[in-house]
Motif scaffolding. Sequence first.
Motif, PDB file in Angstrom:
ATOM      1  N   UNK A  76       0.842  -1.199   0.000  1.00 12.55           N
ATOM      2  CA  UNK A  76       0.000   0.000   0.000  1.00 12.55           C
ATOM      3  C   UNK A  76       0.878   1.249   0.000  1.00 12.55           C
ATOM      4  N   UNK A  77       1.903   1.242   0.828  1.00  8.74           N
ATOM      5  CA  UNK A  77       2.802   2.402   0.901  1.00  8.74           C
ATOM      6  C   UNK A  77       3.520   2.622  -0.420  1.00  8.74           C
ATOM      7  N   UNK A  78       4.010   1.530  -0.997  1.00  7.68           N
ATOM      8  CA  UNK A  78       4.758   1.665  -2.238  1.00  7.68           C
ATOM      9  C   UNK A  78       3.860   2.099  -3.397  1.00  7.68           C
ATOM     10  N   UNK A  88       3.648  14.413  -3.591  1.00  3.43           N
ATOM     11  CA  UNK A  88       3.521  14.393  -2.138  1.00  3.43           C
ATOM     12  C   UNK A  88       4.132  15.644  -1.518  1.00  3.43           C
ATOM     13  N   UNK A  89       3.422  16.170  -0.539  1.00  3.94           N
ATOM     14  CA  UNK A  89       4.014  17.267   0.229  1.00  3.94           C
ATOM     15  C   UNK A  89       5.085  16.669   1.133  1.00  3.94           C
ATOM     16  N   UNK A  90       5.945  17.494   1.661  1.00  2.43           N
ATOM     17  CA  UNK A  90       6.986  17.012   2.564  1.00  2.43           C
ATOM     18  C   UNK A  90       6.368  16.356   3.800  1.00  2.43           C
ATOM     19  N   UNK A  91       5.273  16.938   4.272  1.00  2.00           N
ATOM     20  CA  UNK A  91       4.590  16.391   5.443  1.00  2.00           C
ATOM     21  C   UNK A  91       4.029  15.005   5.135  1.00  2.00           C
ATOM     22  N   UNK A  92       3.372  14.859   3.977  1.00  2.00           N
ATOM     23  CA  UNK A  92       2.816  13.562   3.592  1.00  2.00           C
ATOM     24  C   UNK A  92       3.929  12.529   3.359  1.00  2.00           C
ATOM     25  N   UNK A  97       6.866   7.811   5.136  1.00  2.00           N
ATOM     26  CA  UNK A  97       8.144   7.241   5.543  1.00  2.00           C
ATOM     27  C   UNK A  97       8.066   6.684   6.967  1.00  2.00           C
ATOM     28  N   UNK A  98       7.411   7.407   7.855  1.00  2.00           N
ATOM     29  CA  UNK A  98       7.239   6.936   9.235  1.00  2.00           C
ATOM     30  C   UNK A  98       6.403   5.658   9.283  1.00  2.00           C
ATOM     31  N   UNK A  99       5.372   5.587   8.459  1.00  2.00           N
ATOM     32  CA  UNK A  99       4.544   4.381   8.391  1.00  2.00           C
ATOM     33  C   UNK A  99       5.366   3.198   7.877  1.00  2.00           C
ATOM     34  N   UNK A 100       6.200   3.452   6.885  1.00  2.00           N
ATOM     35  CA  UNK A 100       7.046   2.396   6.343  1.00  2.00           C
ATOM     36  C   UNK A 100       8.055   1.924   7.396  1.00  2.00           C
TER      37      UNK A 100
END
Length: 152
Positions: A76-78, A88-92, A97-100
Amino acid sequence: MKKYKLITLLLLLLSISTFAQPGSRLKEKKEQVKSLKVAFITNELDLTPEESAKFWPLYNAFEDKQHEIRKQKLKVYMDRADNSIDKLSEKDATTLLNQMESTEEELHQLKKKFITNLKSVLPATKILKLKKAEEEFSKKLLQQYRDKKVRR
C-alpha cells in the motif's frame, strides 16, 4: 535488514515473472518454490523428525505473518508513493516514511519473536544455519530466474 531487502526483491521478482501467467499457474509456481524451499532448508538444517515436527509449524506461521504484513502494508505504501511521489508534500512524505519504518519495525519484532520461539525447538547452531540456508536458497532462486531470463 539486508535479508529483508533480498526477500522483498525475491518476492517482487517472483511476482513479476509469474504475473502475466494465469492464476492457477501462478499458484502452482509459488507452491513449487515453497516445496523446493522446504526441501532445501530441511536438508541444510539436517532436521530430526522431532525437530521438523516442531520447526515447520513455527516457520510457516512466521512466513505467513511476514507475507501478510508485507502485502497489507508495504505494498500500500509503495503503491501510494509510486503513483504520486512527486506530488507528495513534505509532510505527507514524512508520514508515509514513518509508516514504512513502523512496518519494518513490526517485521523486525516478528523476526525476533520467531527466533525466540525457535530457541525452544532448535539448537543455536541450527538457527544460524537456517539464516544461511534462507540466504543461499534466495541466491539460487534469483540465479535461476536470471539464467531463465537470459535464455529467453
